[in-house]
Design a protein around this motif. Sequence first.
Motif, PDB file in Angstrom:
ATOM      1  N   ASP A   2       6.910   8.391  -7.796  1.00 17.05           N
ATOM      2  CA  ASP A   2       8.051   9.083  -7.327  1.00 17.05           C
ATOM      3  C   ASP A   2       9.076   8.452  -8.193  1.00 17.05           C
ATOM      4  O   ASP A   2      10.476   9.123  -8.317  1.00 17.05           O
ATOM      5  N   TYR A   3       9.066   7.230  -8.454  1.00 20.82           N
ATOM      6  CA  TYR A   3      10.156   6.440  -9.221  1.00 20.82           C
ATOM      7  C   TYR A   3       9.980   6.044 -10.732  1.00 20.82           C
ATOM      8  O   TYR A   3      10.871   5.607 -11.491  1.00 20.82           O
ATOM      9  N   THR A   4       8.629   6.001 -11.025  1.00 21.52           N
ATOM     10  CA  THR A   4       8.426   5.775 -12.527  1.00 21.52           C
ATOM     11  C   THR A   4       7.154   6.215 -12.895  1.00 21.52           C
ATOM     12  O   THR A   4       6.187   6.600 -12.219  1.00 21.52           O
ATOM     13  N   ASP A   5       6.896   6.353 -14.328  1.00 19.69           N
ATOM     14  CA  ASP A   5       5.798   6.772 -15.022  1.00 19.69           C
ATOM     15  C   ASP A   5       5.256   5.676 -15.860  1.00 19.69           C
ATOM     16  O   ASP A   5       4.505   5.807 -16.688  1.00 19.69           O
ATOM     17  N   LYS A   6       5.724   4.440 -15.795  1.00 23.32           N
ATOM     18  CA  LYS A   6       5.390   3.324 -16.547  1.00 23.32           C
ATOM     19  C   LYS A   6       4.540   2.495 -16.031  1.00 23.32           C
ATOM     20  O   LYS A   6       3.856   1.543 -16.706  1.00 23.32           O
ATOM     21  N   ILE A   7       4.477   2.154 -14.427  1.00 22.44           N
ATOM     22  CA  ILE A   7       3.626   1.154 -14.020  1.00 22.44           C
ATOM     23  C   ILE A   7       3.047   1.533 -12.594  1.00 22.44           C
ATOM     24  O   ILE A   7       3.833   2.298 -11.850  1.00 22.44           O
ATOM     25  N   ALA A   9       0.782  -1.375  -0.104  1.00 24.67           N
ATOM     26  CA  ALA A   9      -0.137   0.078   0.109  1.00 24.67           C
ATOM     27  C   ALA A   9       0.784   1.341  -0.139  1.00 24.67           C
ATOM     28  O   ALA A   9       0.654   2.231  -0.609  1.00 24.67           O
ATOM     29  N   THR A  10       1.880   1.082   0.594  1.00 27.74           N
ATOM     30  CA  THR A  10       2.889   2.388   0.869  1.00 27.74           C
ATOM     31  C   THR A  10       3.665   2.567  -0.827  1.00 27.74           C
ATOM     32  O   THR A  10       3.720   3.553  -1.075  1.00 27.74           O
ATOM     33  N   MET A  11       3.791   1.241  -1.220  1.00 23.77           N
ATOM     34  CA  MET A  11       4.561   1.351  -2.416  1.00 23.77           C
ATOM     35  C   MET A  11       3.394   1.939  -3.536  1.00 23.77           C
ATOM     36  O   MET A  11       3.815   2.961  -4.231  1.00 23.77           O
ATOM     37  N   GLN A  12       2.157   1.506  -3.503  1.00 24.46           N
ATOM     38  CA  GLN A  12       1.311   2.247  -4.191  1.00 24.46           C
ATOM     39  C   GLN A  12       1.122   3.728  -4.407  1.00 24.46           C
ATOM     40  O   GLN A  12       0.970   4.456  -5.284  1.00 24.46           O
ATOM     41  N   ASN A  13       1.256   4.193  -2.996  1.00 24.52           N
ATOM     42  CA  ASN A  13       1.468   5.751  -2.738  1.00 24.52           C
ATOM     43  C   ASN A  13       2.344   6.367  -3.561  1.00 24.52           C
ATOM     44  O   ASN A  13       2.489   7.725  -3.705  1.00 24.52           O
ATOM     45  N   TYR A  14       3.692   5.640  -3.409  1.00 19.10           N
ATOM     46  CA  TYR A  14       5.029   6.346  -3.735  1.00 19.10           C
ATOM     47  C   TYR A  14       5.458   5.939  -4.984  1.00 19.10           C
ATOM     48  O   TYR A  14       6.753   6.529  -5.382  1.00 19.10           O
ATOM     49  N   TYR A  72       9.161  -6.463 -16.120  1.00 16.64           N
ATOM     50  CA  TYR A  72      10.509  -5.656 -16.154  1.00 16.64           C
ATOM     51  C   TYR A  72      10.116  -4.374 -15.395  1.00 16.64           C
ATOM     52  O   TYR A  72      10.914  -3.957 -14.403  1.00 16.64           O
ATOM     53  N   GLU A  73       9.356  -3.588 -15.948  1.00 21.34           N
ATOM     54  CA  GLU A  73       8.978  -2.174 -15.079  1.00 21.34           C
ATOM     55  C   GLU A  73       8.643  -2.443 -13.612  1.00 21.34           C
ATOM     56  O   GLU A  73       9.157  -1.602 -12.674  1.00 21.34           O
ATOM     57  N   MET A  74       7.909  -3.509 -13.398  1.00 22.21           N
ATOM     58  CA  MET A  74       7.576  -3.685 -11.902  1.00 22.21           C
ATOM     59  C   MET A  74       8.966  -4.177 -11.104  1.00 22.21           C
ATOM     60  O   MET A  74       9.004  -3.508  -9.871  1.00 22.21           O
ATOM     61  N   THR A  75       9.721  -5.050 -11.528  1.00 23.13           N
ATOM     62  CA  THR A  75      10.999  -5.349 -10.715  1.00 23.13           C
ATOM     63  C   THR A  75      11.745  -4.280 -10.776  1.00 23.13           C
ATOM     64  O   THR A  75      12.397  -3.882  -9.626  1.00 23.13           O
ATOM     65  N   LYS A  76      11.830  -3.438 -11.758  1.00 21.66           N
ATOM     66  CA  LYS A  76      12.926  -2.301 -11.697  1.00 21.66           C
ATOM     67  C   LYS A  76      12.547  -1.037 -10.711  1.00 21.66           C
ATOM     68  O   LYS A  76      12.992  -0.593  -9.788  1.00 21.66           O
ATOM     69  N   LEU A  77      11.062  -1.078 -10.640  1.00 19.22           N
ATOM     70  CA  LEU A  77      10.558  -0.193  -9.558  1.00 19.22           C
ATOM     71  C   LEU A  77      10.812  -0.624  -8.097  1.00 19.22           C
ATOM     72  O   LEU A  77      11.267   0.249  -7.528  1.00 19.22           O
ATOM     73  N   TRP A  78      10.614  -1.879  -8.142  1.00 24.69           N
ATOM     74  CA  TRP A  78      10.945  -2.372  -6.918  1.00 24.69           C
ATOM     75  C   TRP A  78      12.468  -2.408  -6.367  1.00 24.69           C
ATOM     76  O   TRP A  78      12.620  -1.790  -5.267  1.00 24.69           O
TER      77      TRP A  78
END
Length: 341
Positions: free
Chosen positions: A56-61, A48-53, A287-293
Amino acid sequence: MKKFIKNTLALSISAICLLSTSFSAAADPKKVDILISPSGSGPYLAWATMQNYASDYTDKIAPVAVETPGFTYNVRYLASSPHLWENTIIGSGEVVEWAAKEGIAPFFPKPMEAVKDFRALGVMSRTSNMFVTLDPSIKSKDDFVGKRVAVGLLTQNEWGMHQRMMLDGWGMTKKLKSFDALGPAQNINALLDNKADIGTLATHSNHDFSFTLQAGAFKTLESSGRDYAFIDIDKADIQSYIDKTGAPFSIQVLPANTVAHQPEPVTSFGNYTLLTVHKSFPEEDAYEMTKLWLKSGIELGKYSAIAKIWDKETISTVAKIGKENIHPGALRAYKEFGLID
């Protein structure tokens, strides 16, 4: 002439609106549901925190945290829902996926073939599942005979499923006075209210156990002021279950003082919790999800306790163990970050 100009102007405005809408749509990140765990649990709060932030790290996913009864439920639900395979991620674990493929009752009455096509994006945590008691005479699993055991929900692999699997494997379940799957907080409340003799607690750690997160139930037990102890499980008893079944449990030895009220090392069992998708999940999205993580990871620890264990080494653990069950999109991200060859 005026009519021509008016029509031309209208067409131009329409074209601009369509172009603007096109650019806007292209800029919108793709929303992807992440089926996690009960509201208030550590994994749910972290995502839920990842969802909110995430923005700040990507505009892809754009990950969207979705409350569920637990990882056991997630595996069963995704395996039986082909319409979700291309757009849904789940919280999962090594043991629960193995149990689904094998058809381990009562959790999975028959093997779920679709789980063979699950692929991991990465590791959320390394877990330890520990039995706890207020009764000083209960020192090993052999002392469980005739006792009342309370655990978390059976839909939660770390809080209920793993414990039931071990008890069944040891032939202990039928020897208990009672076995009740109540919930993470409720099982500890039952212990404190003398409605159970043995309860359970679960921890989440990073890859080398240098940081361990204690769930809220630990605080409930600690703040009670009661004298409690963790029950040490013989390594041979855990290994015998692993050898007999092939289950990917790991033997966890928590050093003294890893958690509150733990003056001695405690041996227990656990596994790696995973972020998982079906193999048909799009490679670019994986790829985008793992990169965001990997990019946000431990930074989110400022806002969520469990995210403090999301360092790059922990997230990429399973990719280093073996690449065959990792989604190609995730592998691409790990290679880009220099975490695997």
